[in-house]
Design a protein around this motif. Sequence first.
Motif: not given
Length: 198
Positions: A21-26, A46-50
């Motif tokens: 459940n890892i995504t990369v943004k910005n 899960k849509n929470k920046k970590f």
Amino acid sequence: MIKYNTKEVQALEIKTAKDLNITVKNIKYFKGHDGMQGINADLYHKNKKFATAYDDAKGGGMDVRPVDYELTTLTLFKEIETKLRALPKYIHIYTSSRSGKPIGGKPSEYESQVSLDSIVDALALKKEEDKHEKQGIIYKENGKKYVSHWNMSIPQMFKKFPKKALPTLQAKYATLSAKHEIVNKDYLAEVGVVLDLV
């Protein structure tokens, strides 16, 4: 130990990110040392920046660190790193760069494992590829890639010309596919282009 080429490694990294459940943004690219490409990005679970990722393109590895030092963030970061370290190692047969450009000479092989920095690279490249696929019909001629487009992306075509977009794409696909290998067939099929014309 299983051997993978560069494209297979990227697919493994993308699957691992999805499983965790890892995504990369910005994602932001910049010109780094000696013209090399640097990158900044944020990692989400899960849509929470970590975590954040930074590669200054000076020859060292990418720096991936927790976004803050709250206990919950540190615990999550450590859990993800532990899960990644538990994955099996593999042999990467390095025949091409991540962008698909062939590497000259004898392919090199090295032992590797999916990591947070490799996930950032894989997901960032996938976003660029997906964006490029939507520009038009990508085809190969004499080993080089070309894009047949309409001065707008395919999604823009569907928005601006909802009734004409698909027939226009279908006609152009029929013409190009008769003479050339089409690179972005999967995306074209997603938007409704019929690939196997009789």
